[in-house]
Write an enzyme that holds these catalytic residues in place. Sequence first.
Site, short mmCIF file in Angstrom:
data_model
loop_
_atom_site.label_atom_id
_atom_site.label_comp_id
_atom_site.label_asym_id
_atom_site.label_seq_id
_atom_site.Cartn_x
_atom_site.Cartn_y
_atom_site.Cartn_z
N GLN B 148 0.84 -1.21 0.00
CA GLN B 148 0.00 0.00 0.00
C GLN B 148 0.87 1.25 0.00
OE1 GLN B 148 -2.35 -0.72 3.53
NE2 GLN B 148 -3.69 -2.19 2.52
N TRP B 149 1.92 1.19 0.76
CA TRP B 149 2.82 2.33 0.97
C TRP B 149 3.50 2.75 -0.35
CZ3 TRP B 149 4.92 2.59 6.44
CH2 TRP B 149 5.68 3.73 6.66
N ARG B 153 4.18 7.52 -5.09
CA ARG B 153 5.30 7.43 -6.02
C ARG B 153 6.37 8.49 -5.85
NH1 ARG B 153 0.94 7.27 -10.68
NH2 ARG B 153 0.03 8.54 -9.06
N ARG B 163 15.93 -11.42 -3.01
CA ARG B 163 16.70 -12.12 -4.03
C ARG B 163 18.14 -12.30 -3.55
NH1 ARG B 163 16.79 -9.65 -9.64
NH2 ARG B 163 17.28 -11.78 -10.25
N ASP B 253 9.77 14.24 0.51
CA ASP B 253 9.70 15.62 0.98
C ASP B 253 8.48 15.79 1.89
OD1 ASP B 253 7.36 16.81 -0.51
OD2 ASP B 253 8.57 16.15 -2.21
N ARG B 264 -3.34 7.99 4.71
CA ARG B 264 -3.11 6.77 5.48
C ARG B 264 -3.48 6.88 6.95
NH1 ARG B 264 -3.43 3.27 1.42
NH2 ARG B 264 -1.93 3.76 -0.21
#
Lengths: 346, 346, 346, 346
Positions: B148-149, B153, B163, B253, B264
């Site tokens: 969700q976080w 973007r 990985r 920022d 949120r």
Amino acid sequence: MAEPSTQSSLRNGNNPSPSASPTRESEAPQFPEPKPTGSQPVGSDGIARTLSEVPMIDVMGGASRAQINVLDHGFIALVDCMPRLVPQGQTADAAIVQAARVSYGHGTKKVNEDRGLIRYLLRHRHTTPFEMVELKFHVCMPIFVARQWIRHRTANVNEYSARYSILPDRFYTPNLDQVRKQSSANRQGGEELFRVHDDAQELKTAQDFVKFLDDVEGFYQRYLSLTEQGVSREMARIGLPVNMYTEWYWKCDLHNTLRFLSLRIDSHAQAEIRAYAEAMLKLIEPLAPATVEAWRDYDVGSMHLSRLEIDALKSLAAGGSGTLASDNSRERTEWAAKLEKLGFRA
Amino acid sequence: MAEPSTQSSLRNGNNPSPSASPTRESEAPQFPEPKPTGSQPVGSDGIARTLSEVPMIDVMGGASRAQINVLDHGFIALVDCMPRLVPQGQTADAAIVQAARVSYGHGTKKVNEDRGLIRYLLRHRHTTPFEMVELKFHVCMPIFVARQWIRHRTANVNEYSARYSILPDRFYTPNLDQVRKQSSANRQGGEELFRVHDDAQELKTAQDFVKFLDDVEGFYQRYLSLTEQGVSREMARIGLPVNMYTEWYWKCDLHNTLRFLSLRIDSHAQAEIRAYAEAMLKLIEPLAPATVEAWRDYDVGSMHLSRLEIDALKSLAAGGSGTLASDNSRERTEWAAKLEKLGFRA
Amino acid sequence: MAEPSTQSSLRNGNNPSPSASPTRESEAPQFPEPKPTGSQPVGSDGIARTLSEVPMIDVMGGASRAQINVLDHGFIALVDCMPRLVPQGQTADAAIVQAARVSYGHGTKKVNEDRGLIRYLLRHRHTTPFEMVELKFHVCMPIFVARQWIRHRTANVNEYSARYSILPDRFYTPNLDQVRKQSSANRQGGEELFRVHDDAQELKTAQDFVKFLDDVEGFYQRYLSLTEQGVSREMARIGLPVNMYTEWYWKCDLHNTLRFLSLRIDSHAQAEIRAYAEAMLKLIEPLAPATVEAWRDYDVGSMHLSRLEIDALKSLAAGGSGTLASDNSRERTEWAAKLEKLGFRA
Amino acid sequence: MAEPSTQSSLRNGNNPSPSASPTRESEAPQFPEPKPTGSQPVGSDGIARTLSEVPMIDVMGGASRAQINVLDHGFIALVDCMPRLVPQGQTADAAIVQAARVSYGHGTKKVNEDRGLIRYLLRHRHTTPFEMVELKFHVCMPIFVARQWIRHRTANVNEYSARYSILPDRFYTPNLDQVRKQSSANRQGGEELFRVHDDAQELKTAQDFVKFLDDVEGFYQRYLSLTEQGVSREMARIGLPVNMYTEWYWKCDLHNTLRFLSLRIDSHAQAEIRAYAEAMLKLIEPLAPATVEAWRDYDVGSMHLSRLEIDALKSLAAGGSGTLASDNSRERTEWAAKLEKLGFRA
């Protein structure tokens, strides 16, 4: 532990330049050593604060501003960065390494390993760690430079507003021997200078150009006068030219700053914005020396070979002619230039 | 000038909390006073450095990390910010004011005027000055929260890589009395708790759910074992559940951080990410108190009236019924809730 | 199935304007009906192509460009959009609904339900579905307008380059009765016009301003001449003023286009960019009518109440005075204006 | 003018593949020819609409969807693009050329010149024209793939919500002969397959892994059952694994799509996301063939030489050893691989 008497000799711990670092290493301003434990219990506010385990220094050496003058009335000044405080002996490169190592959970490594990691990251386009460093500049530049600059969208900008305030009387005018001719080879460029010392006609043209700018600048008084007569500032300024200076704060992460530099330090960029890019690079280099070194090696100083050029080089290695399999004359010309730079003859 | 002996009492100059500020104002760690001139001549490197005219303090109070634990194994920690060093007596709010004032060229104003300016900027959607403050967090959260976080973007992220590395054995499991029912009114929500103390059937369901998570977690040993047998880490982890914890550095920022918080911290956000948002807010508030106060007044604590709702309120003011001119039942329900919150009866 | 003879009557299926839609609904250009199955088997290229189950129409009605002229020499033209082809009877709103419904896997809903969903999404800040519509404009505007416009960073831009090409002779000059005074109340604004018909002194000032622009424009010939004498184009243009026209392609998603409109259609925006915003809105409205309607209701036509204003309104509802608990005069003035707009008296 | 009877043979005008183009050029579905004038007078709505001067075709050939299946239950489908309608005989490449030529005001050029221009733009990092093409995909992929994908921030995304809806029973399980070993050379990679046909022990491990996934998948019924007992969907799903499939709409411009492809088609990317990247490329290539060709030549098929590597190659050209002036073993290994690829021996 630093003595009080030495702390007034602020210096940039990252910058080996003598003028910037007049004092000894031990005299660098720094945060006092924390308590041995390195962490505090959770406070009544529910926040657990950890003290740094090593003394911290200001990567700007206690300066609030590091400025380079550019063009006739402009400047670029580094006014803040993140990280601002780093463990003594390190630079902002440390924040890049820290982010890259989130996958490993390692503790601090030797600076030499850090350099290798940074080179690896930059070489293999692992760009996100470089976004962990943030830079803030105060810039004064002509409007036509600002218009090129603002096209870099991944930055935060606060510009002087000519709607709110009167524009100060600052216009960019090149010297006679800085006036550039239109390139015949390159529609974009203007690299060649007028030969003002050798050619009377060319001197005359350069003088005409400077006179043109002087005459335009003469309108500044009418702008001022119109605002005094009550014309709104937002309207009065529309007759002012794009060589007027404006200023802004520009804040950008290091990855995108390096992309800005790659494009604007390039020989195809207009000379005026290139002057800002060069000054910016000078300000950044002491902050993140390993990153800038890697960027020089893998970006600005590098060469890109296309699939066709790889094939041509292979043919050369096999004793062939090294001819590019393209009928595009511009592509062939570019290939010839690369071959020459590599020391081969097609 | 601070005495060396007091400098080990690091504190956050912005945070009035007793636990965070055990020492007197005068004992705060700070940069030494610069030379009276406040600026240095241009060095041999062509850079003119200006010393701060007032003592600078670390807005993180000398801490390298301020952490709040969230959920059963997670945390959010503020690990850096910009500005990090501010003039004594100020906070990171100062960088917002400085950016907004680039148009005026003013010097430092009183803190009270700064507060008014910040409120004005936030109220009138002048968002760019708030982008001049940058925050960096280290976060450990379940994968479903991370998913969700990451939808926000405008941030820089470096995440732990499953990985490269083995995932540690950390799974999120709510307590029995934290298990939430599906809302009947709201397809999205799950606010209501199972009544595990009062209802045997509901207790059973909550127990079934926690048992489900326990059984899933039991697969962790098989994941480990498979990697030991040579299955690649990137492949072995694909059978692990989204309540596993991951971690990242998240840098953003202040403007975009506040947008993250608005969305949120909202009651429609899933409870788990809301817990992180609330902790984040707690970490930010001391850094930029005037901004957070304005955001509370103009954003989270505010109400939006649509064109139709304005009309309905006008009709009420004129003695009418205050009915919303809409045949959409959801819009009418929302309007009724707003009217009630405003103390009116339709 | 449309007859070939009617297909030459291109029209915008979404635009009820008579001039734009000279033909009957049934005559709209459309894609032929697909085969009943609605899908094709996987081709030898491994790609399975699905034909639309309903006839598709061009939301631009077969036009390659829809242009509105703005200011004296400028324009804004819609030159493409996505979706460009939509099922007959629908508009670009359909792409928003489709994206929002990815969670449900539903088939097509009635247009009325779509409108309700769009209003819900916009009201509750579910912004991502609105990003699924893309718009491309060709704009010709003065440089000072372009400088405000480019601050919206979430867009793709290709601008005319004065480094490559000679700038055409196009300068923005307002009419005498469009010259605006500096506002005394608002440092930013310039809303009030000079009374050129009633006041000789004000007429004189407006004339002086227009004369100023005419004189500046006179320098265009010197710019041309200097380039003919070999001064590089990138340099010669730096003496030209910011009321010169430039042009660009500007491509942006609908969500960010609406944010642009919210800010630039506002009364605080400079009148010139507002003229472009109003023309843009006119071009967008037929493409996504439900979205624009919702945006009018929930954004431009809406009102925001701060936490303090909610409290003041509550006190009014309870028979109190409705006074704002703030000692900031500007906040109190803004509250008085809102109260008046709502029909209340404090 | 196309006959109605042929229009049901929808095809992609850009795709020379026989299966995709079963009909003759003249049979392609297209927009009817506009009136000769090519433009209409300004309508009563103040909008001047220009008709296309040439017939327009749908670059998706009338399909609403072009899908390639990926992995065991996934897919990627192109569902829209911009430009969608292009002049007959052209492709989406045309929009790139149009944007690049805004500086020249030229009319249409021959396709051959367009190809040269596109190659020039891509070679010299003039990236903005490639942002003028927009692509929209519908993708169904495992959550662990989605988590890698979402790191590309310059895209618009609407994802299936497991808070709103029950997740369908779709889990990714590789075949036995697709299970990958951990690379010893490369901490990240997992390229080597278990030798399930030749080695009993390796077969056993691969079987253990697949059994692990099967057992995890078995928990799906408990997930379903818990939601039926009233556990909120947002909570019940947290025990589900990251090899579950999710789906989303993903919309991105061509420039950033090519960056996605460069990184995700690379041999260092995880095999599963690479499968999506390869399918995506297949879907894009017919839309913008000149761009994809140039990207293959200048990006995926290219080689980057660092400053040190240029020096090494120069030494080789001068008869020297071609040794890299670096003591970093990894850098030297990479250089050896490049030299070999170029056909040289150090």
